[in-house]
Design a protein around this motif. Structure first.
Motif, PDB file in Angstrom:
ATOM      1  N   ILE A 190      47.776 -30.982   1.961  1.00 60.35           N
ATOM      2  CA  ILE A 190      46.469 -30.511   1.483  1.00 60.35           C
ATOM      3  C   ILE A 190      45.413 -31.286   2.253  1.00 60.35           C
ATOM      4  N   CYS A 191      44.476 -30.555   2.839  1.00 62.93           N
ATOM      5  CA  CYS A 191      43.438 -31.159   3.673  1.00 62.93           C
ATOM      6  C   CYS A 191      42.128 -31.195   2.890  1.00 62.93           C
ATOM      7  N   GLY A 192      41.295 -32.173   3.203  1.00 61.84           N
ATOM      8  CA  GLY A 192      39.972 -32.230   2.603  1.00 61.84           C
ATOM      9  C   GLY A 192      39.190 -30.943   2.859  1.00 61.84           C
ATOM     10  N   THR A 193      39.465 -30.294   3.984  1.00 61.22           N
ATOM     11  CA  THR A 193      38.803 -29.026   4.307  1.00 61.22           C
ATOM     12  C   THR A 193      39.126 -27.959   3.251  1.00 61.22           C
ATOM     13  N   ASP A 194      40.360 -27.967   2.742  1.00 59.49           N
ATOM     14  CA  ASP A 194      40.731 -27.003   1.694  1.00 59.49           C
ATOM     15  C   ASP A 194      39.872 -27.216   0.451  1.00 59.49           C
ATOM     16  N   VAL A 195      39.633 -28.494   0.133  1.00 65.32           N
ATOM     17  CA  VAL A 195      38.791 -28.815  -1.018  1.00 65.32           C
ATOM     18  C   VAL A 195      37.377 -28.275  -0.784  1.00 65.32           C
ATOM     19  N   HIS A 196      36.864 -28.467   0.453  1.00 63.31           N
ATOM     20  CA  HIS A 196      35.518 -27.967   0.771  1.00 63.31           C
ATOM     21  C   HIS A 196      35.460 -26.436   0.703  1.00 63.31           C
ATOM     22  N   ILE A 197      36.545 -25.773   1.123  1.00 64.46           N
ATOM     23  CA  ILE A 197      36.575 -24.305   1.136  1.00 64.46           C
ATOM     24  C   ILE A 197      36.486 -23.734  -0.276  1.00 64.46           C
ATOM     25  N   VAL A 198      37.204 -24.342  -1.222  1.00 61.36           N
ATOM     26  CA  VAL A 198      37.232 -23.766  -2.574  1.00 61.36           C
ATOM     27  C   VAL A 198      36.127 -24.315  -3.481  1.00 61.36           C
ATOM     28  N   ALA A 199      35.316 -25.254  -2.933  1.00 60.15           N
ATOM     29  CA  ALA A 199      34.218 -25.805  -3.733  1.00 60.15           C
ATOM     30  C   ALA A 199      33.121 -24.754  -3.924  1.00 60.15           C
ATOM     31  N   VAL A 200      32.324 -24.934  -4.979  1.00 58.35           N
ATOM     32  CA  VAL A 200      31.156 -24.074  -5.240  1.00 58.35           C
ATOM     33  C   VAL A 200      29.913 -24.951  -5.249  1.00 58.35           C
ATOM     34  N   PRO A 201      28.940 -24.768  -4.345  1.00 56.96           N
ATOM     35  CA  PRO A 201      29.032 -23.870  -3.183  1.00 56.96           C
ATOM     36  C   PRO A 201      30.003 -24.442  -2.156  1.00 56.96           C
ATOM     37  N   PRO A 202      30.565 -23.588  -1.308  1.00 53.18           N
ATOM     38  CA  PRO A 202      31.557 -24.074  -0.358  1.00 53.18           C
ATOM     39  C   PRO A 202      30.964 -25.021   0.684  1.00 53.18           C
ATOM     40  N   GLY A 203      31.742 -26.044   1.039  1.00 51.57           N
ATOM     41  CA  GLY A 203      31.304 -26.967   2.080  1.00 51.57           C
ATOM     42  C   GLY A 203      31.855 -26.564   3.434  1.00 51.57           C
ATOM     43  N   TYR A 204      32.702 -25.525   3.418  1.00 51.88           N
ATOM     44  CA  TYR A 204      33.291 -25.035   4.663  1.00 51.88           C
ATOM     45  C   TYR A 204      33.624 -23.562   4.428  1.00 51.88           C
ATOM     46  N   ILE A 205      33.346 -22.720   5.408  1.00 52.06           N
ATOM     47  CA  ILE A 205      33.451 -21.276   5.184  1.00 52.06           C
ATOM     48  C   ILE A 205      34.796 -20.730   5.669  1.00 52.06           C
ATOM     49  N   ALA A 206      35.543 -20.127   4.741  1.00 52.42           N
ATOM     50  CA  ALA A 206      36.798 -19.469   5.091  1.00 52.42           C
ATOM     51  C   ALA A 206      36.637 -17.962   4.896  1.00 52.42           C
ATOM     52  N   THR A 207      37.551 -17.203   5.465  1.00 54.50           N
ATOM     53  CA  THR A 207      37.488 -15.746   5.341  1.00 54.50           C
ATOM     54  C   THR A 207      38.205 -15.313   4.059  1.00 54.50           C
ATOM     55  N   PRO A 208      37.506 -14.603   3.151  1.00 51.39           N
ATOM     56  CA  PRO A 208      38.169 -14.150   1.925  1.00 51.39           C
ATOM     57  C   PRO A 208      39.392 -13.279   2.244  1.00 51.39           C
ATOM     58  N   GLY A 209      40.431 -13.438   1.436  1.00 51.65           N
ATOM     59  CA  GLY A 209      41.657 -12.685   1.660  1.00 51.65           C
ATOM     60  C   GLY A 209      42.679 -13.453   2.493  1.00 51.65           C
ATOM     61  N   THR A 210      42.313 -14.658   2.923  1.00 48.94           N
ATOM     62  CA  THR A 210      43.191 -15.447   3.787  1.00 48.94           C
ATOM     63  C   THR A 210      44.072 -16.397   2.981  1.00 48.94           C
ATOM     64  N   ILE A 211      45.341 -16.503   3.408  1.00 47.35           N
ATOM     65  CA  ILE A 211      46.224 -17.537   2.850  1.00 47.35           C
ATOM     66  C   ILE A 211      45.798 -18.859   3.489  1.00 47.35           C
ATOM     67  N   LEU A 212      45.434 -19.840   2.665  1.00 46.95           N
ATOM     68  CA  LEU A 212      45.019 -21.144   3.194  1.00 46.95           C
ATOM     69  C   LEU A 212      46.242 -21.998   3.563  1.00 46.95           C
ATOM     70  N   GLY A 213      45.970 -23.221   4.049  1.00 39.43           N
ATOM     71  CA  GLY A 213      47.045 -24.161   4.417  1.00 39.43           C
ATOM     72  C   GLY A 213      47.198 -24.236   5.919  1.00 39.43           C
ATOM     73  N   HIS A 214      46.804 -25.405   6.518  1.00 43.55           N
ATOM     74  CA  HIS A 214      46.865 -25.462   7.977  1.00 43.55           C
ATOM     75  C   HIS A 214      47.547 -26.703   8.536  1.00 43.55           C
ATOM     76  N   GLU A 215      48.056 -27.587   7.665  1.00 40.22           N
ATOM     77  CA  GLU A 215      48.722 -28.798   8.173  1.00 40.22           C
ATOM     78  C   GLU A 215      50.196 -28.667   7.835  1.00 40.22           C
ATOM     79  N   TYR A 216      50.962 -28.030   8.710  1.00 40.42           N
ATOM     80  CA  TYR A 216      52.312 -27.685   8.264  1.00 40.42           C
ATOM     81  C   TYR A 216      53.415 -27.815   9.306  1.00 40.42           C
ATOM     82  N   VAL A 217      54.607 -27.789   8.743  1.00 46.73           N
ATOM     83  CA  VAL A 217      55.830 -27.898   9.529  1.00 46.73           C
ATOM     84  C   VAL A 217      56.791 -26.847   8.968  1.00 46.73           C
ATOM     85  N   GLY A 218      57.563 -26.236   9.834  1.00 40.36           N
ATOM     86  CA  GLY A 218      58.486 -25.217   9.352  1.00 40.36           C
ATOM     87  C   GLY A 218      59.658 -25.029  10.291  1.00 40.36           C
ATOM     88  N   ARG A 219      60.567 -24.206   9.847  1.00 37.55           N
ATOM     89  CA  ARG A 219      61.751 -23.921  10.649  1.00 37.55           C
ATOM     90  C   ARG A 219      61.664 -22.476  11.124  1.00 37.55           C
TER      91      ARG A 219
END
Ligand SMILES: [Zn+2]
Ligand SMILES: [Zn+2]
Length: 340
Positions: free
Chosen positions: A41-70
């Protein structure tokens, strides 16, 4: 009927909803599909979901950008990674053709698209990305450490700017996860004294726990005096990981020293003494995202030279994401790792 997965979707101001959505499919020959193993979980995610937002994301988007996968599937043209590889993902998709991309500054791309902010990210079981954004990480690295790759690549961009010499003193302003990574990276690079400044007791205590004893709350103690007392002439290198500490950074740095302006707080209007930059011949560097520094970040993770376990304060399943965001917003967490 298509397969479904649980995902956290940003649905507009203040609204992050956990719901079942179709599993994404590869639609282009250069894409890979991966099963997300861990996401920070990134501080940016907190800013995105804050009211008013501190960072602008596109509605309809799955969040989460610090990841590892197979990797579970690759498109027909993919050659750099293969099925079963564990990869970390550069979430800032660069176009490759704009002028900045052509002069090898992908972090400054004019058409950057951020995964987990503008296009679907990793608070979900599966994710599809262009293979150029996937970097293989050795299987022997603990999976949670992969969730640090993006932050670490950003930090490497900053540390690359200042080229710290062994024994040099460092001040890090802002003791959140980024500040902690900076402190650890400089320590690993042979720094002398490392001073950490923050106004949160939780974060200062955390810093001590991580082995950094020179901590200061500038709202309670004279910051400049403290730095002079421990460095004699001011710090060789100062990093502002808070996004609002440039004036303090300029006070703390020695003549001829270097400052990295890393953190971003678009609300903060820094009034800083320009004359001091001139008098002291200070060099100020901006460091934004990962500037082709993912391969280096992966090597640092594989080297195990950082204490990342110590930085993980919480681990939780995706369905507890909202609790995690609250903890982070209240500054009662360091790094939270989520398992989709
Ligand atoms: Zn982030
Ligand atoms: Zn570009």
């Amino acid at each position: 009927m298509s397969e479904k997965m649980l995902a956290a979707i940003f649905e507009g101001e203040g609204k992050l909803t956990l719901k079942d959505v179709p599993v994404p499919q590869i639609t282009k020959p250069d894409q890979v599909k991966l099963k997300v193993e861990a996401v920070g979980i990134c501080g940016t995610d907190v800013h995105i979901v804050a009211v008013p937002p501190g960072y602008i994301a596109t509605p309809g988007t799955i969040l989460g950008h610090e990841y590892v996968g197979r990797i579970v599937e690759v498109g027909a043209e993919v050659t750099n990674v293969k099925v079963d590889d564990r990869v970390v993902v550069l979430p800032n998709d660069y176009c490759g053709t704009c002028t900045y991309c052509q002069i090898h500054l992908p972090n400054l791309c004019e058409n950057i698209g951020a995964i987990g902010i503008h296009v679907n990210g990793a608070y979900a079981e599966y994710n599809v990305v262009a293979s150029k954004l996937a970097f293989k990480m050795d299987d022997s690295v603990q999976v949670e450490h992969g969730a640090f790759a993006e932050m670490l690549a950003d930090v490497v961009n900053g540390t690359n700017k200042v080229r710290l010499q062994p024994g040099e003193s460092v001040v890090v302003i802002g003791a959140g996860p980024i500040g902690q990574l900076y402190a650890q990276m400089f320590k690993a690079a042979g720094a002398g004294k490392i001073i950490i400044a923050d106004m949160s007791d939780y974060r200062l205590d955390y810093s001590r726990k991580m082995g950094f004893d020179l901590v200061i709350d500038p709202s309670k103690e004279d910051f400049e005096k403290f730095v002079l007392k421990h460095t004699g002439i001011g710090a060789d290198v100062v990093v502002d990981a808070a996004g609002s500490g440039l004036a303090d950074a300029i006070k703390a740095v020695r003549k001829g020293g270097k400052v990295v302006a890393f953190g971003v707080n678009t609300q903060a209007v820094a009034t800083f003494p320009q004359s001091q930059v001139t008098f002291k011949e200070i060099t100020v560097f901006g460091a934004w995202l990962a500037n082709a520094t993912f391969p280096a970040a992966v090597k640092v993770l594989e080297s195990r030279s950082l204490d990342l376990d110590g930085l993980i304060s919480h681990k939780m399943p995706l369905k507890e994401l909202h609790q995690g965001l609250d903890l982070l917003a209240q500054r009662k967490a360091m790094k939270i790792v989520v398992y989709p």
